[in-house]
Design a protein around this motif. Structure first.
Motif, PDB file in Angstrom:
ATOM      1  N   SER A 124       0.862  -1.279  -0.122  1.00 31.14           N
ATOM      2  CA  SER A 124       0.182   0.114   0.294  1.00 31.14           C
ATOM      3  C   SER A 124       0.692   1.642  -0.256  1.00 31.14           C
ATOM      4  N   LEU A 125       2.029   1.679   0.314  1.00 33.62           N
ATOM      5  CA  LEU A 125       2.983   2.212   0.843  1.00 33.62           C
ATOM      6  C   LEU A 125       3.228   2.761  -0.317  1.00 33.62           C
ATOM      7  N   VAL A 126       3.732   1.775  -1.413  1.00 32.90           N
ATOM      8  CA  VAL A 126       4.494   1.941  -2.940  1.00 32.90           C
ATOM      9  C   VAL A 126       3.306   2.490  -3.649  1.00 32.90           C
ATOM     10  N   ALA A 127       1.810   1.998  -3.417  1.00 33.76           N
ATOM     11  CA  ALA A 127       0.505   1.908  -4.274  1.00 33.76           C
ATOM     12  C   ALA A 127       0.465   3.694  -3.715  1.00 33.76           C
ATOM     13  N   LEU A 128       0.496   3.711  -3.038  1.00 36.74           N
ATOM     14  CA  LEU A 128      -0.911   5.366  -2.592  1.00 36.74           C
ATOM     15  C   LEU A 128       0.619   6.322  -2.870  1.00 36.74           C
ATOM     16  N   ILE A 129       2.137   6.307  -2.914  1.00 41.81           N
ATOM     17  CA  ILE A 129       3.008   7.020  -3.383  1.00 41.81           C
ATOM     18  C   ILE A 129       2.720   7.085  -4.660  1.00 41.81           C
ATOM     19  N   ALA A 130       2.624   6.284  -5.577  1.00 42.26           N
ATOM     20  CA  ALA A 130       2.045   6.003  -7.236  1.00 42.26           C
ATOM     21  C   ALA A 130       0.692   7.525  -7.074  1.00 42.26           C
ATOM     22  N   GLU A 131      -0.282   6.990  -6.708  1.00 46.31           N
ATOM     23  CA  GLU A 131      -1.129   7.801  -6.664  1.00 46.31           C
ATOM     24  C   GLU A 131      -1.427   8.835  -6.030  1.00 46.31           C
ATOM     25  N   ASN A 132      -0.441   9.785  -5.084  1.00 47.61           N
ATOM     26  CA  ASN A 132      -0.119  11.100  -4.792  1.00 47.61           C
ATOM     27  C   ASN A 132       0.844  11.563  -5.176  1.00 47.61           C
ATOM     28  N   TYR A 133       2.131  11.175  -5.621  1.00 46.79           N
ATOM     29  CA  TYR A 133       3.445  11.837  -6.507  1.00 46.79           C
ATOM     30  C   TYR A 133       3.001  11.866  -7.646  1.00 46.79           C
ATOM     31  N   HIS A 134       4.193  12.473  -8.418  1.00 41.38           N
ATOM     32  CA  HIS A 134       5.104  12.155  -9.466  1.00 41.38           C
ATOM     33  C   HIS A 134       6.395  12.910  -9.674  1.00 41.38           C
ATOM     34  N   GLY A 135       6.969  12.442 -10.715  1.00 44.05           N
ATOM     35  CA  GLY A 135       8.431  12.565 -11.688  1.00 44.05           C
ATOM     36  C   GLY A 135       9.186  13.159 -10.058  1.00 44.05           C
ATOM     37  N   GLU A 136       9.602  13.958 -10.146  1.00 39.55           N
ATOM     38  CA  GLU A 136      10.757  13.757  -9.267  1.00 39.55           C
ATOM     39  C   GLU A 136      10.388  14.125  -7.238  1.00 39.55           C
ATOM     40  N   GLN A 137       8.895  14.499  -7.027  1.00 38.26           N
ATOM     41  CA  GLN A 137       8.391  14.317  -5.919  1.00 38.26           C
ATOM     42  C   GLN A 137       8.047  12.731  -5.907  1.00 38.26           C
ATOM     43  N   GLN A 138       8.252  11.589  -6.716  1.00 38.66           N
ATOM     44  CA  GLN A 138       7.745  10.592  -6.758  1.00 38.66           C
ATOM     45  C   GLN A 138       9.299   9.752  -5.562  1.00 38.66           C
ATOM     46  N   ALA A 139      10.208  10.017  -6.664  1.00 39.85           N
ATOM     47  CA  ALA A 139      11.465   9.635  -6.384  1.00 39.85           C
ATOM     48  C   ALA A 139      11.568  10.168  -4.977  1.00 39.85           C
ATOM     49  N   THR A 140      11.714  11.410  -4.856  1.00 41.58           N
ATOM     50  CA  THR A 140      12.371  11.512  -3.342  1.00 41.58           C
ATOM     51  C   THR A 140      10.954  11.460  -2.442  1.00 41.58           C
TER      52      THR A 140
END
Length: 540
Positions: A124-140
């Protein structure tokens, strides 16, 4: 050369949801780190041997690894935010049970419940990061998970060490009840797409991968106790062969069966337990191999250091915490800061550099290490290893997240969970078996060349069955035999030299494994995390 398409500029999302996700990572990691620290307190409270307590530790890891793929499908079916809130509440109940556990049975049940919750939290941590953040923010955001994991290890060792030494082990888990409540409240800032009722859970695949993981984990975890090949006296065996390697082979067969079944189910147009497209390219498989290696190396080092500090030196858990602090802090900052290099270097360059650092650090440690871990050269080696390790865990995880579409983020999370739990079990088990074997070989060779310790004294003192013990404990045992003072001194010196030799050779072996990992990372993509890889060149 692999081309890439930069992601279009977007309005930055709030970091508030990430706080909930990072704290959820802290929940799981803090619990795992607190268990070994609480060992002696639980033994005293429950009146059971340490092996009974270690069952709870093993139970948690087994349940997580066995159920994590099924957990990913539950999130896809019912919606990630809803499932996340439910399992955080269940995790809080598990920690409440730990805090007031009246017996070891309740403790083991609590860890099984915590493991089942973590099996859903991990993807769920990975899925929710993918849902809430993109690009550089996702990497961070992905990098912050690695930092949260490292930070929880530091805080668990320090806070847990102080509480377990001066108060009790129970308040350690009480803290997690409060933290779970905070995560639950913050989860209302998260957003994700609703679940899909069309998602089917592959029961056969769940049984196959669960059985494979349990078999592999039990097999590797018991290599030292049951025997690498021949069964130890009293250990479970199959016609004299240790059950441990049998379980490892069975686990590999079951794992292959799972892959065959998953491919067949995919061909038939039915939903598999995990989409194999997340490891469909050479680059993604290279990331998984490299992640397995670095987590296994980390587990080996995390096993080795406490072994020498607590068992050999006979020091307290708090002393172990202090000795591990430079390493844990380095991992924390490295995992957090590696994202700053994404704009300047490709994943392949960063990964190769990081594995070179871990290899050099392990070789350096093999030359400078002594029975005292607080020397400056030793601390320097641990810091260099921590830089490489922290960077790699974050980077490789980021590669997997970036390489897969958002709808498969849960599958990436479950793949990460299985890989890290298996790697941790394998790394710990192999380190233990290797060090004990090297110690036994060193002692045997020294005894064979010693005229001061005849065979009768060796057998009476049990030197033919030697394991890792402190010098005072060994001296105490030897003084209860017919050995003369000079023979006692000689035996202690042999044990001291053999221990150090085993440690140094073991570190060289780990360095060789780290060096070999430079080969698979050569297949990592050239694009930078946060960019979208060009599908037409994904396997170039």
């Amino acid at each position: 050369m692999t081309s890439s398409v930069a992601q279009p500029t977007a309005v930055k999302a709030s970091w508030a949801p990430m706080v909930a996700l990072a704290l959820a990572q802290v929940l799981m990691s803090f619990n795992v780190s607190a268990l070994p620290i609480s060992l002696s307190g639980m033994v005293d409270d429950f009146g059971v041997p340490p092996t009974a307590i270690s069952t709870g530790i093993v139970t948690y890891g087994l349940v997580v690894a066995a159920l994590v793929m099924t957990g990913a499908k539950l999130g896809q079916k019912f919606g990630w935010v809803l499932v996340f809130r439910v399992v955080i509440a269940v995790f809080a109940v598990a920690m409440l049970t730990m805090t007031f556990a009246p017996s070891v049975g309740f403790m083991i049940a609590a860890q099984a419940l915590a493991g089942a919750s973590a099996a859903i939290i991990v993807p769920s941590l990975v899925a929710l990061i993918a849902e809430n953040y993109h690009g550089e923010q996702q990497a961070t955001a992905v990098g912050s998970l690695g930092s949260a994991r490292a930070a929880s290890g530091v805080s668990a060792f320090l806070i847990g060490g102080v509480l377990a030494t001066y108060v009790s082990w129970r308040p350690i888990f009480g803290i997690l009840v409060v933290l779970a409540a905070v995560v639950f409240i913050l989860s209302f800032r998260l957003r994700s797409a609703p679940g899909s009722k069309d998602v089917k859970i592959d029961a056969v695949g769940a049984v196959l991968i669960g059985a494979a993981v349990v078999s592999l984990t039990l097999g590797f975890n018991n290599l030292n106790g049951w025997g690498v090949l021949a069964a130890e006296p009293g250990a479970p065996n199959v016609f004299g062969l240790s059950l441990a390697p049998v379980l490892v082979v069975a686990g590999v067969i079951l794992g292959q069966g799972f892959l065959v079944w998953t491919r067949r189910r995919t061909r038939d147009g039915r939903t598999p337990l995990i989409s194999l497209t997340v490891i469909g390219s050479k680059k993604e498989r290279a990331a998984v191999y490299a992640l397995f290696i670095i987590v296994g190396l980390e587990a080996s080092l995390n096993f080795t250091i406490p072994l020498y500090i607590q068992i050999v030196q006979g020091r307290t858990p708090l002393a172990t915490s202090v000795a591990m602090l430079p390493f844990n802090l380095t991992v924390f900052f490295s995992a957090l800061l590696v994202v700053r290099f994404y704009k300047r270097f490709s994943t392949r360059v960063i990964a190769r550099t990081a594995f070179i650092l871990t290899t050099v650090a392990l070789l350096w440690l093999s030359f400078v290490v002594t029975n005292n871990w607080e020397t400056v050269p030793t601390i320097l080696g641990l810091i260099v290893f921590g830089i490489g390790q922290g960077a790699l865990v974050t980077l490789l995880f980021n590669v997997l997240v970036t390489s897969s579409p958002k709808e498969l983020a849960g599958d990436v999370g479950s793949l990460r969970g299985v890989t890290q739990n298996l790697a941790s079990a394998v790394g710990t088990a192999l380190a233990g078996a290797m060090l004990v074997t090297l110690l036994g070989v060193g002692v045997t060779q020294a005894l064979a060349g010693s005229s001061e310790l005849p065979a009768a004294i060796q057998q009476e003192a049990g030197l033919d069955r030697i394991n890792f013990v402190s010098n005072p404990r060994l001296r105490e045992v030897l003084e209860g035999t017919s050995a003369t003072p000079s023979q006692v001194d000689k035996a202690v010196q042999i044990n001291t030299d053999a221990r150090l030799s085993a440690l140094r050779i073991g570190l060289v072996v780990l360095a060789a494994i780290s060096a070999l990992a430079i080969v698979p990372v050569g297949r990592l993509p050239r694009y930078r995390p946060g960019e979208i890889p060009d599908p037409s060149t994904v396997d170039e």
